[in-house]
Design an enzyme around this catalytic site. Structure first.
Site, PDB file in Angstrom:
ATOM      1  N   PHE A 178      -2.680  -3.533   6.157  1.00  0.00           N
ATOM      2  CA  PHE A 178      -1.594  -3.579   5.619  1.00  0.00           C
ATOM      3  C   PHE A 178      -0.854  -2.702   6.305  1.00  0.00           C
ATOM      4  CE2 PHE A 178       2.597  -3.214   2.458  1.00  0.00           C
ATOM      5  CZ  PHE A 178       2.457  -5.011   2.609  1.00  0.00           C
ATOM      6  N   ASP A 225      -6.916   2.322  -0.377  1.00  0.00           N
ATOM      7  CA  ASP A 225      -5.685   1.505  -0.747  1.00  0.00           C
ATOM      8  C   ASP A 225      -6.072   0.763  -1.570  1.00  0.00           C
ATOM      9  OD1 ASP A 225      -3.450   0.192  -1.259  1.00  0.00           O
ATOM     10  OD2 ASP A 225      -2.979   0.345   0.774  1.00  0.00           O
ATOM     11  N   LYS A 235       1.873  -5.315  -8.796  1.00  0.00           N
ATOM     12  CA  LYS A 235       1.078  -6.670  -7.980  1.00  0.00           C
ATOM     13  C   LYS A 235       0.433  -6.884  -9.795  1.00  0.00           C
ATOM     14  CE  LYS A 235       1.409  -5.447  -3.834  1.00  0.00           C
ATOM     15  NZ  LYS A 235       0.701  -4.841  -2.238  1.00  0.00           N
TER      16      LYS A 235
END
Ligand SMILES: *Cc1c(COP(=O)(O)O)cnc(C)c1O
Length: 394
Positions: free
Chosen positions: A111, A181, A207
């Site tokens: 990411f 992560d 999320k």
């Protein structure tokens, strides 16, 4: 758990929402909680609320709610800042903890913010090297110069899942620390940070945890490091005694030292309601239900949409809780799909991405969503000019 078992706990507009991996929907309890925080706590009690309504320890209290979802213990998780900022704090602390090493290992295509934050760190520590290696070769890239292995457990685009246990072990065997992560893992797949021996982790509140837009992130530091490492962003609310107003920084004992500034109470209220929902959820059951949803969706899409190519692992056990399909004109196709009430997202340059969230998605949603996608492709309705206008957020 039956897919959709928690549907009545959410405010869900008409349509089929398949983007809970990017922004979770509004839990009814969060709306209620926000109203209470605004009216009673901020409105009536005002500044006394820091003491009387538990505002000051909200980051640790909510951290303790998230902890069981990721296999962490009490006082190992705190909610603070964003994922980006927490990566900076932990990567910098790892470099301080390994002063004779200068390499951070990660993968290309991680990411972007994860890599960008290390770029920024390198401006302060120019001797630091960011070593990007293809995912199959990560273990062999770890050496005596490696201070930190930094990976995203579930890839944001393909949903490929790293073997957290094996790679944490490999990092430790090389004398390095491991930072995971969990942005696409927390609240989606079972995670066992303690069990795998992870040193650090970060993850998203907005999320799968349904904490609301821009919800603060969480940060995990293993108990064995908690009182030895110090956050490089040594703000006053991570101080041992913030209200002593001393000139010198003394880190608080425990996970609180990883806080920097004043916590965002409104955002934390919403996140707490989102995290509380998981008190009634068994992550293994949720994961089983998620796999059932994604398998059904993938089968139906592959049977009816021959132009799409699955770019996620075919075996649902090897991927997180979303799947992506590659196709030309993915942006336009996703816009046409959203216009028909099926909300997924586009990930540049070629991917249609769909998230699976058994709390509120039903099994029959999968066929319905796939059938609408097939109709759009067959009729080529995505060619309508309005679907070509690119929005800033995709
Ligand atoms: C969503 C996401 C982030 C978000 O970072 P923020 O700083 O909270 O905006 C970070 N990493 C990954 C892997 C993500 O999927």
């Amino acid at each position: 758990m039956t897919p959709g078992a928690f549907r009545d706990r959410f405010h869900l507009p008409k349509g089929i929402y398949m983007d809970g991996n990017s922004l979770g929907p509004l839990p009814l309890a969060a709306a209620e909680r926000l109203r209470r925080t605004v009216d009673e706590e901020w409105g009536d009690s005002l500044i006394a609320s820091w003491n009387t309504h538990g505002w000051m320890n909200a980051p640790e209290r909510i951290g303790d709610l998230i902890a069981p979802l990721i296999g962490a213990g009490p006082d190992e998780v705190v909610v603070a800042d964003s994922v980006s900022v927490n990566i900076f704090k932990l990567a910098a602390a790892a470099l301080i903890a390994r002063p004779d090493r200068h390499v951070i290992v990660s993968e290309p295509g991680n990411f972007p913010t994860d890599l960008y934050m290390i770029e920024g760190l390198r401006r302060l520590r120019p001797e630091v090297e960011l070593r990007l290696v293809e995912r199959g070769r990560v273990a062999e890239a770890l050496d005596e110069d490696t201070a930190l292995l930094m990976l995203t457990h579930v890839h944001y685009k393909t949903a490929e899942m790293f073997d957290m246990r094996a790679l944490t072990k490999a990092a430790h065997a090389a004398g390095a620390l491991a930072l995971w992560d969990l942005s696409h893992s927390a609240g989606a797949v079972p995670v066992d940070l303690r069990g795998v021996g992870a040193d650090f982790a970060v993850g998203c509140g907005y999320k799968y945890l349904n904490g609301g837009p821009g919800a603060p992130a969480f940060l995990y530091v293993a108990e064995r490091h908690r009182n030895t490492l110090i956050s490089p962003l040594s703000g006053w609310l991570g101080h041992e005694a913030p209200f002593a107003f001393d000139d010198d920084y003394r880190p608080a004992p425990g996970i609180r030292r990883w806080r920097a500034g004043t916590p965002p109470i409104l955002s934390l209220s919403a996140l707490e309601a989102g995290a509380l929902l998981f008190a009634d959820v068994d992550m293994t059951d949720l994961w089983t239900a998620s796999q059932a949803l994604s398998q059904r969706f993938v089968e139906r899409v592959e049977a009816t949409c021959p132009g799409l190519t699955l770019i996620s692992p075919r075996d649902s056990a090897g991927r997180g809780s979303h799947v992506s399909f590659a196709t030309e004109n993915a942006y336009e196709i996703m816009q046409a799909l959203i216009a028909r009430g099926v909300v997924g997202d586009f990930r540049a340059p070629e991917a249609l991405r769909f998230g699976f969230t058994p709390l509120y998605q039903k099994m029959e949603d999968m066929d319905a969503a796939a059938d609408i996608l097939a109709e759009i492709l067959q009729a080529e309705s995505w060619r309508a000019p309005e679907y070509a206008n690119r929005n800033a957020v995709t």
